[in-house]
Design a protein around this motif. Structure first.
Motif: not given
Ligand code: ACO
Ligand code: ACO
Length: 146
Positions: A26-49
């Motif tokens: 995010q530092g490289f992309q010059k953006t700060v995402m709300p923490p729920e983006v990380a939580t949701t994205t990581f959960a989606r990586f793990i979710d087999p559906t």
């Protein structure tokens, strides 16, 4: 150095090390995402559906996570099969120009083969010359405008 690098699909135990790299990105992309983006994205990586995946590169000597690739597949009007879009690619600064980025892309290519998809594509900023030094070797550039 190349032999020391392994790329693996993200697992639940990787959340903390992935988060550290995700913040750097995010530092490289010059953006700060709300923490729920990380939580949701990581959960989606793990979710087999959910068809959103993450891969991490590790230095086997130190055990450190040193980079990631995120990818997804989607329907297209151009093929019967779905195609793969690589959403993000990142290698931590001190591990760059040692073949880690190439290994991450090769991992996505092999996953795409397993998924039976005919194409992998991604976009980058036209001024991201460092990334394109790698991309010109492992892919070809289209004339498309996004
Ligand atoms: N002159 C000539 N060639 C060079 C130079 C240079 N100065 N620097 C690097 N290269 C070449 C290398 O020789 C290498 O090619 P090779 O595999 O034939 O040896 C290639 O460029 C670099 O390949 P890797 O070492 O595999 O790539 P690296 O691990 O450094 O990762 C990356 C590249 C991911 C772009 C990294 O620099 C990074 O994380 N940058 C910041 C984030 C970023 O830009 N991400 C991509 C955004 S676009 C997207 O996400 C789809
Ligand atoms: N000079 C200046 N402006 C012009 C000119 C001209 N010579 N010709 C057209 N325009 C403007 C029009 O004024 C209009 O703007 P406006 O809405 O402000 O009045 C605009 O360009 C054209 O808009 P539309 O009339 O809504 O578009 P049209 O129905 O002509 O469709 C399209 C455009 C789809 C690109 C058509 O030309 C086409 O099918 N081309 C071939 C296929 C193609 O190129 N498809 C896009 C591929 S990319 C993709 O699919 C995502």
């Amino acid at each position: 150095v190349n032999d020391r690098i392994v790329v693996k699909a993200i697992e639940p135990k990787d959340e903390e090390v992935w988060n550290k790299l995700w913040k750097e990105y995010q530092g490289f992309q010059k953006t700060v995402m709300p923490p729920e983006v990380a939580t949701t994205t990581f959960a989606r990586f793990i979710d087999p559906t959910v068809k959103l995946w993450g891969a991490l590169a590790f230095d086997t000597e130190t055990g450190d996570a040193i980079g990631f690739a995120h990818y997804l597949n989607h329907l297209t009007s151009w093929h019967v099969e779905e195609v793969v879009y690589m959403n993000d690619l990142y290698v931590t600064e001190r591990a760059r120009v040692k073949g880690v980025g190439r290994k991450l892309i090769e991992f996505v290519y092999s996953r795409a083969d397993e998924l039976g998809t005919p194409a992998v594509y991604w976009v980058t900023d036209h001024y991201n010359h460092r990334a394109q030094l790698l991309y010109t070797k492992v892919a070809y550039k289209t004339d498309k405008v996004l």
